[in-house]
Design an enzyme around this catalytic site. Sequence first.
Site: not given
Ligand code: SF4
Length: 416
Positions: A109, A138, A185, A239-241, A358
């Site tokens: 997408e 994640c 990723e 992407s820290l979070h 996502c």
């Molecule tokens: S798409 Fe991004 S947020 Fe989702 S698992 Fe992969 S690295 Fe993590």
Amino acid sequence: MAACSEELARAFPAHLHEGKVNLKDLLPSELETFVHILGQSPYRARQLVRWLYVRRVGSFAEMTDLSRAFRQLLEEVAVLPSLHLASPQESLQDTTKFLFTLPDGNPIESVRMRYLEHLGPGRLAVCLSSQVGCAMGCEFCASGRLGLVRNLQTWEMVDQILAIQRLADQRGERVANLLFMGIGEPLHNFRNLLRAICILNHGDGLGVGMRHIAISTSGVVPAIRRLAEKRLPLKLAISLHATSDELRDRLMPVNRRWNLAELLAACREYQAATGRRITFEYVMLDGVNDSLEEADRLVGLLGGLRSLVNLIPWNPVDHPSFRRSSKIRVRAFQDRVQQGGLRCTVRREKGSDIDAACGQLRIREIRRYLGTPTRAEHMPAFSLNPPPGVRTEAIEAGLDARKACIEEQSVVGNYV
Ligand code: SF4
């Protein structure tokens, strides 16, 4: 002809599609090699670039300033595959989500956004995918729960933009910003990612400026360093979070391989090499990472870096364990970070009305196509303190991610 085809197959073994050379998978410089093998002048390569990326045609027959004989030759030795656009999903918020089907049937997408404040009228931003699924696991991400299926090829990334730009042409709009923030990723697909950027940036083609291309990573440290060595003025988003290794280990298994200290050291190297400000994405999870103490720790962690903290209201996916932080908590967190001297914004929720979190659309489409539940429906609840010895599915996914990261080190190491 046969000798010519064999030479092409030897020259472009990784870029064949159904036995012919996939021209959309070649860099402009490789197109010069391609036309040279066919006995043509380098000018023909520039013509091909213009037909593919400026006129955006889908067949050799439409390349009318090429001789009939050359077009016939192209038909015999080359192909121009396209992604199949399965379902554009309009949003009330000027955001459209596109579901594409790849030649092997996998769905991916992209999300198109218009009327962003920092873009002028008629200029679009597109968020595109770099992998089918994702290995990183994640905890809060729908794509991560599907696991990695495969890397996208170069042309599969480029064609997302070509298809969206073709639609934009009808309204006189232009894709001006690219965000590798969709599924996957991107730094796990390092080589194809840089090839796609090279094609999308090329001045004879779409000409999207490097400064308008952002790469978002979960924190694959060796690849961030390798990207820094390229000294390209690409935007980097992390992407820290979380602000502690303990929490980030739980939310993002990649942290068990490269912890916060290693990640931030790589960010400093990237900034020193490129001069670019780095964006830190921070998804706000109620009661998990949204306290004022976390805000203070964030300020401490990012000290000395030129940064932008982007707070992301969490989009409810099929995950029972998280709740979105209230607007009051988000505002208080933002104020605290700003008082600490950092720039801090709250992401506008473009696309939340079309499941633009996502991977959500992909999960839904897979359900629709297959009629079977996905792993997302079997996820255990998130817990900061799981009983000792209990390994959640997410931690297993993290171990897979770690294996993928280690494998990636050699892939990245091989990249020239
Ligand atoms: S798409 Fe991004 S947020 Fe989702 S698992 Fe992969 S690295 Fe993590």
